[in-house]
Write a protein that holds these residues in place. Structure first.
Motif, PDB file in Angstrom:
ATOM      1  N   VAL A  11     -36.564  98.963  13.278  1.00 42.17           N
ATOM      2  CA  VAL A  11     -37.880  99.053  12.910  1.00 42.17           C
ATOM      3  C   VAL A  11     -38.146 100.333  12.432  1.00 42.17           C
ATOM      4  CG1 VAL A  11     -40.054  98.563  13.713  1.00 42.17           C
ATOM      5  CG2 VAL A  11     -38.330  97.225  14.543  1.00 42.17           C
ATOM      6  N   THR A  12     -38.592 100.214  11.184  1.00 44.25           N
ATOM      7  CA  THR A  12     -39.120 101.657  10.797  1.00 44.25           C
ATOM      8  C   THR A  12     -40.610 101.589  10.447  1.00 44.25           C
ATOM      9  OG1 THR A  12     -37.042 102.072   9.461  1.00 44.25           O
ATOM     10  CG2 THR A  12     -38.828 103.290   8.993  1.00 44.25           C
ATOM     11  N   LEU A  13     -41.504 102.733  10.930  1.00 43.60           N
ATOM     12  CA  LEU A  13     -42.683 102.811  11.083  1.00 43.60           C
ATOM     13  C   LEU A  13     -43.097 103.893  10.431  1.00 43.60           C
ATOM     14  CD1 LEU A  13     -43.613 102.110  14.887  1.00 43.60           C
ATOM     15  CD2 LEU A  13     -43.581 100.592  13.301  1.00 43.60           C
ATOM     16  N   THR A  14     -43.897 103.798   9.423  1.00 40.39           N
ATOM     17  CA  THR A  14     -44.601 104.879   8.540  1.00 40.39           C
ATOM     18  C   THR A  14     -46.057 104.859   8.633  1.00 40.39           C
ATOM     19  OG1 THR A  14     -44.588 103.723   6.631  1.00 40.39           O
ATOM     20  CG2 THR A  14     -42.601 104.797   7.204  1.00 40.39           C
ATOM     21  N   ARG A  15     -46.734 105.641   7.844  1.00 41.36           N
ATOM     22  CA  ARG A  15     -48.256 105.535   7.772  1.00 41.36           C
ATOM     23  C   ARG A  15     -48.821 104.228   7.037  1.00 41.36           C
ATOM     24  NH1 ARG A  15     -51.019 109.050   4.689  1.00 41.36           N
ATOM     25  NH2 ARG A  15     -49.066 109.309   3.275  1.00 41.36           N
ATOM     26  N   LYS A  16     -47.879 103.572   6.225  1.00 41.87           N
ATOM     27  CA  LYS A  16     -48.254 102.539   5.332  1.00 41.87           C
ATOM     28  C   LYS A  16     -47.535 101.292   5.887  1.00 41.87           C
ATOM     29  CE  LYS A  16     -49.300 105.372   1.300  1.00 41.87           C
ATOM     30  NZ  LYS A  16     -49.240 105.389  -0.048  1.00 41.87           N
ATOM     31  N   THR A  17     -47.036 101.155   7.132  1.00 46.63           N
ATOM     32  CA  THR A  17     -46.603  99.954   7.584  1.00 46.63           C
ATOM     33  C   THR A  17     -47.717  98.947   7.855  1.00 46.63           C
ATOM     34  OG1 THR A  17     -44.971 101.313   8.806  1.00 46.63           O
ATOM     35  CG2 THR A  17     -45.004  99.035   9.463  1.00 46.63           C
ATOM     36  N   GLY A  18     -47.593  97.809   7.601  1.00 45.61           N
ATOM     37  CA  GLY A  18     -48.315  96.716   7.652  1.00 45.61           C
ATOM     38  C   GLY A  18     -48.237  96.273   9.208  1.00 45.61           C
ATOM     39  N   LEU A  19     -49.144  96.732  10.178  1.00 46.33           N
ATOM     40  CA  LEU A  19     -48.849  96.566  11.459  1.00 46.33           C
ATOM     41  C   LEU A  19     -49.213  95.063  11.841  1.00 46.33           C
ATOM     42  CD1 LEU A  19     -50.179  99.978  12.916  1.00 46.33           C
ATOM     43  CD2 LEU A  19     -48.029  99.292  12.600  1.00 46.33           C
ATOM     44  N   THR A  20     -50.196  94.360  11.311  1.00 50.17           N
ATOM     45  CA  THR A  20     -50.479  93.115  11.605  1.00 50.17           C
ATOM     46  C   THR A  20     -49.214  92.316  11.614  1.00 50.17           C
ATOM     47  OG1 THR A  20     -52.672  93.376  10.952  1.00 50.17           O
ATOM     48  CG2 THR A  20     -52.165  91.156  11.402  1.00 50.17           C
ATOM     49  N   LYS A  21     -48.732  92.221  10.352  1.00 51.02           N
ATOM     50  CA  LYS A  21     -47.627  91.633  10.013  1.00 51.02           C
ATOM     51  C   LYS A  21     -46.304  91.815  10.941  1.00 51.02           C
ATOM     52  CE  LYS A  21     -44.764  89.792   6.154  1.00 51.02           C
ATOM     53  NZ  LYS A  21     -44.237  89.959   4.858  1.00 51.02           N
ATOM     54  N   LEU A  22     -46.267  93.096  11.163  1.00 51.22           N
ATOM     55  CA  LEU A  22     -45.011  93.743  11.907  1.00 51.22           C
ATOM     56  C   LEU A  22     -45.121  93.128  13.530  1.00 51.22           C
ATOM     57  CD1 LEU A  22     -42.516  95.329  12.368  1.00 51.22           C
ATOM     58  CD2 LEU A  22     -44.232  97.398  12.774  1.00 51.22           C
ATOM     59  N   ALA A  23     -46.601  92.947  13.934  1.00 51.26           N
ATOM     60  CA  ALA A  23     -46.841  92.600  15.277  1.00 51.26           C
ATOM     61  C   ALA A  23     -46.577  90.992  15.306  1.00 51.26           C
ATOM     62  CB  ALA A  23     -48.456  92.546  15.479  1.00 51.26           C
ATOM     63  N   ARG A  24     -46.778  90.420  14.406  1.00 49.02           N
ATOM     64  CA  ARG A  24     -46.335  88.791  14.609  1.00 49.02           C
ATOM     65  C   ARG A  24     -44.885  88.768  14.334  1.00 49.02           C
ATOM     66  NH1 ARG A  24     -49.158  86.331   9.575  1.00 49.02           N
ATOM     67  NH2 ARG A  24     -49.805  88.381   9.248  1.00 49.02           N
ATOM     68  N   LEU A  25     -44.186  89.495  13.574  1.00 43.36           N
ATOM     69  CA  LEU A  25     -42.860  89.372  13.491  1.00 43.36           C
ATOM     70  C   LEU A  25     -42.087  89.949  14.845  1.00 43.36           C
ATOM     71  CD1 LEU A  25     -42.068  90.740  10.046  1.00 43.36           C
ATOM     72  CD2 LEU A  25     -41.786  88.538  10.597  1.00 43.36           C
ATOM     73  N   LEU A  26     -42.570  90.963  15.263  1.00 42.91           N
ATOM     74  CA  LEU A  26     -41.987  91.428  16.745  1.00 42.91           C
ATOM     75  C   LEU A  26     -42.272  90.358  17.780  1.00 42.91           C
ATOM     76  CD1 LEU A  26     -42.671  95.200  16.321  1.00 42.91           C
ATOM     77  CD2 LEU A  26     -40.529  93.832  16.373  1.00 42.91           C
ATOM     78  N   GLU A  27     -43.484  89.863  17.774  1.00 44.45           N
ATOM     79  CA  GLU A  27     -43.694  88.862  18.653  1.00 44.45           C
ATOM     80  C   GLU A  27     -42.699  87.473  18.671  1.00 44.45           C
ATOM     81  OE1 GLU A  27     -47.919  87.783  18.475  1.00 44.45           O
ATOM     82  OE2 GLU A  27     -48.600  89.722  19.617  1.00 44.45           O
ATOM     83  N   ALA A  28     -42.580  87.070  17.544  1.00 40.19           N
ATOM     84  CA  ALA A  28     -41.539  85.975  17.250  1.00 40.19           C
ATOM     85  C   ALA A  28     -40.251  86.326  17.489  1.00 40.19           C
ATOM     86  CB  ALA A  28     -41.736  85.635  15.701  1.00 40.19           C
ATOM     87  N   GLU A  29     -40.006  87.526  17.432  1.00 40.38           N
ATOM     88  CA  GLU A  29     -38.594  87.952  17.904  1.00 40.38           C
ATOM     89  C   GLU A  29     -38.386  88.169  19.239  1.00 40.38           C
ATOM     90  OE1 GLU A  29     -34.658  89.067  17.320  1.00 40.38           O
ATOM     91  OE2 GLU A  29     -35.996  88.961  15.428  1.00 40.38           O
ATOM     92  N   ALA A  30     -39.445  88.601  19.948  1.00 38.59           N
ATOM     93  CA  ALA A  30     -39.400  88.538  21.489  1.00 38.59           C
ATOM     94  C   ALA A  30     -39.419  87.248  22.168  1.00 38.59           C
ATOM     95  CB  ALA A  30     -40.664  89.348  21.914  1.00 38.59           C
ATOM     96  N   ALA A  31     -40.114  86.441  21.410  1.00 38.06           N
ATOM     97  CA  ALA A  31     -40.060  84.868  21.877  1.00 38.06           C
ATOM     98  C   ALA A  31     -38.865  84.249  21.822  1.00 38.06           C
ATOM     99  CB  ALA A  31     -40.926  84.215  21.257  1.00 38.06           C
ATOM    100  N   LEU A  32     -37.938  84.493  20.557  1.00 36.45           N
ATOM    101  CA  LEU A  32     -36.730  83.978  20.368  1.00 36.45           C
ATOM    102  C   LEU A  32     -35.811  84.511  21.458  1.00 36.45           C
ATOM    103  CD1 LEU A  32     -36.682  83.655  16.519  1.00 36.45           C
ATOM    104  CD2 LEU A  32     -36.833  81.624  18.129  1.00 36.45           C
ATOM    105  N   GLY A  33     -35.914  85.764  21.683  1.00 37.70           N
ATOM    106  CA  GLY A  33     -35.008  86.576  22.750  1.00 37.70           C
ATOM    107  C   GLY A  33     -33.780  86.825  22.211  1.00 37.70           C
ATOM    108  N   ILE A  34     -33.491  86.782  20.599  1.00 36.83           N
ATOM    109  CA  ILE A  34     -32.102  86.982  20.079  1.00 36.83           C
ATOM    110  C   ILE A  34     -31.575  88.753  20.331  1.00 36.83           C
ATOM    111  CG2 ILE A  34     -30.907  87.143  17.916  1.00 36.83           C
ATOM    112  CD1 ILE A  34     -32.830  84.913  16.832  1.00 36.83           C
ATOM    113  N   HIS A  35     -32.806  89.572  20.269  1.00 38.97           N
ATOM    114  CA  HIS A  35     -32.275  90.860  20.420  1.00 38.97           C
ATOM    115  C   HIS A  35     -33.235  91.456  21.685  1.00 38.97           C
ATOM    116  CE1 HIS A  35     -31.610  90.412  15.891  1.00 38.97           C
ATOM    117  NE2 HIS A  35     -30.703  91.155  16.325  1.00 38.97           N
ATOM    118  N   GLU A  36     -32.526  92.086  22.630  1.00 40.06           N
ATOM    119  CA  GLU A  36     -33.404  92.703  23.674  1.00 40.06           C
ATOM    120  C   GLU A  36     -33.888  94.171  23.360  1.00 40.06           C
ATOM    121  OE1 GLU A  36     -30.978  92.683  27.106  1.00 40.06           O
ATOM    122  OE2 GLU A  36     -30.393  90.257  26.893  1.00 40.06           O
TER     123      GLU A  36
END
Length: 82
Positions: A11-36
């Motif tokens: 995950v790369t974070l910059t000043r222009k990162t779309g945090l709302t979309k990133l939050a949704r993607l990370l929540e889905a990733e955490a729910a799936l549990g593919i990556h710890e």
């Protein structure tokens, strides 16, 4: 920005990162549990900081940041309206 490389989550974070979309993607990733864990790179004008952290913790951190930004925008709107 989220990328996958050899089964690892980056995950790369910059000043222009779309945090709302990133939050949704990370929540889905955490729910799936593919990556710890995820490798997080914070890029700024003076360089970059690399850190490995659990996906769930990263999702919570980004979610809190989104909520903080929303609150600050509301406060600014109230100040302008006064």
């Amino acid at each position: 920005m989220i990328s996958y490389d050899g089964g690892q989550l980056h995950v790369t974070l910059t000043r222009k990162t779309g945090l709302t979309k990133l939050a949704r993607l990370l929540e889905a990733e955490a729910a799936l549990g593919i990556h710890e864990e995820a490798t997080v790179v914070y890029k700024c004008r003076k360089g970059a900081l690399r850190q490995v952290m659990p996906v769930e913790a990263l999702a919570e951190m980004v979610k809190r940041e989104v909520e903080t930004i929303k609150q600050l925008r509301l406060e600014r709107a109230v100040k302008v309206g006064m």
